[in-house]
Design a protein around this motif. Structure first.
Motif, mmCIF file in Angstrom:
data_model
loop_
_atom_site.group_PDB
_atom_site.id
_atom_site.type_symbol
_atom_site.label_atom_id
_atom_site.label_comp_id
_atom_site.label_asym_id
_atom_site.label_seq_id
_atom_site.Cartn_x
_atom_site.Cartn_y
_atom_site.Cartn_z
ATOM 1 N N GLY A 129 2.872 9.422 1.038
ATOM 2 C CA GLY A 129 4.183 8.926 0.647
ATOM 3 C C GLY A 129 4.643 7.694 1.396
ATOM 4 O O GLY A 129 5.593 7.026 0.974
ATOM 5 N N ASP A 130 3.979 7.365 2.503
ATOM 6 C CA ASP A 130 4.346 6.167 3.265
ATOM 7 C C ASP A 130 3.830 4.914 2.568
ATOM 8 O O ASP A 130 2.797 4.938 1.883
ATOM 9 C CB ASP A 130 3.757 6.220 4.678
ATOM 10 C CG ASP A 130 4.423 7.260 5.554
ATOM 11 O OD1 ASP A 130 5.569 7.644 5.245
ATOM 12 O OD2 ASP A 130 3.797 7.691 6.550
ATOM 13 N N ILE A 131 4.535 3.815 2.751
ATOM 14 C CA ILE A 131 4.103 2.531 2.209
ATOM 15 C C ILE A 131 4.107 1.474 3.313
ATOM 16 O O ILE A 131 4.801 1.613 4.316
ATOM 17 C CB ILE A 131 4.986 2.056 1.031
ATOM 18 C CG1 ILE A 131 6.428 1.777 1.507
ATOM 19 C CG2 ILE A 131 4.984 3.064 -0.103
ATOM 20 C CD1 ILE A 131 7.309 1.192 0.423
ATOM 21 N N THR A 151 0.140 4.428 11.745
ATOM 22 C CA THR A 151 -0.518 5.536 11.081
ATOM 23 C C THR A 151 0.373 6.008 9.939
ATOM 24 O O THR A 151 1.538 6.352 10.150
ATOM 25 C CB THR A 151 -0.786 6.690 12.060
ATOM 26 O OG1 THR A 151 -1.683 6.240 13.086
ATOM 27 C CG2 THR A 151 -1.408 7.878 11.328
ATOM 28 N N LEU A 152 -0.159 5.985 8.738
ATOM 29 C CA LEU A 152 0.602 6.302 7.536
ATOM 30 C C LEU A 152 0.183 7.645 6.967
ATOM 31 O O LEU A 152 -1.008 7.974 6.952
ATOM 32 C CB LEU A 152 0.403 5.208 6.482
ATOM 33 C CG LEU A 152 0.646 3.764 6.925
ATOM 34 C CD1 LEU A 152 0.219 2.805 5.831
ATOM 35 C CD2 LEU A 152 2.107 3.561 7.284
ATOM 36 N N ALA A 162 -9.024 10.374 2.175
ATOM 37 C CA ALA A 162 -7.721 9.742 1.954
ATOM 38 C C ALA A 162 -7.756 8.910 0.679
ATOM 39 O O ALA A 162 -8.814 8.404 0.279
ATOM 40 C CB ALA A 162 -7.342 8.868 3.147
ATOM 41 N N GLN A 163 -6.594 8.795 0.067
ATOM 42 C CA GLN A 163 -6.479 8.013 -1.162
ATOM 43 C C GLN A 163 -5.190 7.202 -1.114
ATOM 44 O O GLN A 163 -4.164 7.668 -0.610
ATOM 45 C CB GLN A 163 -6.455 8.930 -2.387
ATOM 46 C CG GLN A 163 -6.273 8.200 -3.711
ATOM 47 C CD GLN A 163 -6.039 9.157 -4.869
ATOM 48 O OE1 GLN A 163 -6.323 10.340 -4.773
ATOM 49 N NE2 GLN A 163 -5.488 8.657 -5.952
ATOM 50 N N ALA A 164 -5.253 5.995 -1.622
ATOM 51 C CA ALA A 164 -4.070 5.138 -1.667
ATOM 52 C C ALA A 164 -4.164 4.219 -2.869
ATOM 53 O O ALA A 164 -5.244 4.018 -3.436
ATOM 54 C CB ALA A 164 -3.944 4.319 -0.379
ATOM 55 N N PHE A 165 -3.022 3.674 -3.255
ATOM 56 C CA PHE A 165 -2.986 2.630 -4.270
ATOM 57 C C PHE A 165 -2.375 1.392 -3.624
ATOM 58 O O PHE A 165 -1.450 1.488 -2.805
ATOM 59 C CB PHE A 165 -2.172 3.059 -5.484
ATOM 60 C CG PHE A 165 -2.874 4.058 -6.362
ATOM 61 C CD1 PHE A 165 -3.798 3.638 -7.311
ATOM 62 C CD2 PHE A 165 -2.637 5.412 -6.230
ATOM 63 C CE1 PHE A 165 -4.463 4.550 -8.109
ATOM 64 C CE2 PHE A 165 -3.298 6.340 -7.021
ATOM 65 C CZ PHE A 165 -4.214 5.907 -7.971
ATOM 66 N N VAL A 166 -2.910 0.235 -3.984
ATOM 67 C CA VAL A 166 -2.381 -1.021 -3.472
ATOM 68 C C VAL A 166 -2.013 -1.913 -4.658
ATOM 69 O O VAL A 166 -2.788 -2.072 -5.595
ATOM 70 C CB VAL A 166 -3.395 -1.749 -2.555
ATOM 71 C CG1 VAL A 166 -3.483 -1.051 -1.215
ATOM 72 C CG2 VAL A 166 -4.773 -1.814 -3.183
ATOM 73 N N LEU A 170 0.834 -1.199 0.000
ATOM 74 C CA LEU A 170 0.000 0.000 0.000
ATOM 75 C C LEU A 170 0.869 1.249 0.000
ATOM 76 O O LEU A 170 1.854 1.328 0.741
ATOM 77 C CB LEU A 170 -0.910 -0.013 1.223
ATOM 78 C CG LEU A 170 -1.784 1.229 1.467
ATOM 79 C CD1 LEU A 170 -3.150 0.812 2.023
ATOM 80 C CD2 LEU A 170 -1.125 2.204 2.439
ATOM 81 N N VAL A 171 0.519 2.238 -0.815
ATOM 82 C CA VAL A 171 1.188 3.539 -0.797
ATOM 83 C C VAL A 171 0.119 4.613 -0.642
ATOM 84 O O VAL A 171 -0.860 4.643 -1.392
ATOM 85 C CB VAL A 171 2.040 3.773 -2.066
ATOM 86 C CG1 VAL A 171 1.219 3.614 -3.339
ATOM 87 C CG2 VAL A 171 2.684 5.154 -2.036
ATOM 88 N N VAL A 172 0.297 5.461 0.352
ATOM 89 C CA VAL A 172 -0.668 6.527 0.625
ATOM 90 C C VAL A 172 -0.390 7.712 -0.301
ATOM 91 O O VAL A 172 0.727 8.213 -0.370
ATOM 92 C CB VAL A 172 -0.587 6.971 2.093
ATOM 93 C CG1 VAL A 172 -1.578 8.108 2.368
ATOM 94 C CG2 VAL A 172 -0.864 5.799 3.029
ATOM 95 N N ILE A 173 -1.424 8.144 -1.010
ATOM 96 C CA ILE A 173 -1.303 9.265 -1.944
ATOM 97 C C ILE A 173 -1.769 10.571 -1.305
ATOM 98 O O ILE A 173 -1.177 11.631 -1.504
ATOM 99 C CB ILE A 173 -2.113 8.988 -3.229
ATOM 100 C CG1 ILE A 173 -1.665 7.662 -3.865
ATOM 101 C CG2 ILE A 173 -1.965 10.132 -4.229
ATOM 102 C CD1 ILE A 173 -0.193 7.628 -4.239
#
Length: 209
Positions: free
Chosen positions: A136-138, A132-133, A157-161, A110-113
């Motif tokens: 930019g954290d993964i 807690t991310l 919040a948005q992230a890509f996995v 997971l990367v937090v956008i």
């Protein structure tokens, strides 16, 4: 004699690599199998099979979990078939959550956008790892282990996995227990939950019995 032998070896070496199958774009018109979809006829493959725009916009978070998962797995993105990779987009409104779940077929990265996400997993030894991310954290979630993502911030919040499989699979614990016809008595006996609470959860998630 040495030079002709080397030449013949080189030709065989190149020929063996030339016969390697570069890809297996899924033929979604045929039935899926345990080893994936059959390959589309290479003569019918185009660049469109290797491009997918479905994760370019936010998913609908006006639902029970205030979150949306937009996948780019084989069924949506035939070009990843057989390549051992895939990706999905996560959108979480304030208070949104991806409930405790597992992917039987793949590990997840997971990367937090945008925003702040509390994420974690539980090992097979029942050790809990969560953090807690921020942007930019993964974080990585090992294959098959229960894990979750929760918007712990004050904005969306948005992230890509990404996954180590084109078909990672998914089982959400809450739905596995309360969104089907598994008898309430069995759920109570195997989870130690109160019968009244189980029936309430079944009512919310669409289960019966």
């Amino acid at each position: 004699m040495l030079i002709p032998s080397l030449l013949m070896f080189s030709l065989l070496f190149v020929s063996s690599f030339a016969s390697v199958q570069d890809f297996c774009v899924a033929d979604l018109k045929q039935s899926d199998t345990p080893s994936g979809f059959p390959c589309k006829d290479p003569k019918k493959v185009t660049e469109a099979d290797f491009v997918y725009s479905g994760i370019g916009k936010a998913g609908n978070t006006t639902n029970l979990i205030k979150a949306a998962v937009t996948p780019a797995f084989t069924a949506q993105f035939p070009g990843v078939n057989g390549l051992g990779i895939s990706i999905a987009r996560l959108d979480l409104a304030v208070g949104g959550v991806i409930p405790m779940h597992t992917h039987p077929g793949a590990s997840e990265l997971l990367v937090v956008i945008e925003g702040t996400i509390c994420a974690g997993f539980i090992s097979s030894a029942n050790t809990v790892y969560f953090k807690t991310l921020n942007k930019g954290d993964i974080m990585v979630f090992p294959q098959g282990l229960l894990h979750f993502q929760l918007n712990s911030g004050k904005s969306s919040a948005q992230a890509f996995v990404s996954f180590g499989s084109a078909v990672p699979g998914l089982q959400i614990t809450d739905f596995a227990l309360f969104a089907n016809e598994l008898p309430t008595e069995l759920v109570a006996a195997t989870t130690f939950l109160d019968v009244a609470q189980i029936k309430k959860l079944k009512g919310v998630l669409g289960g019966s019995n």
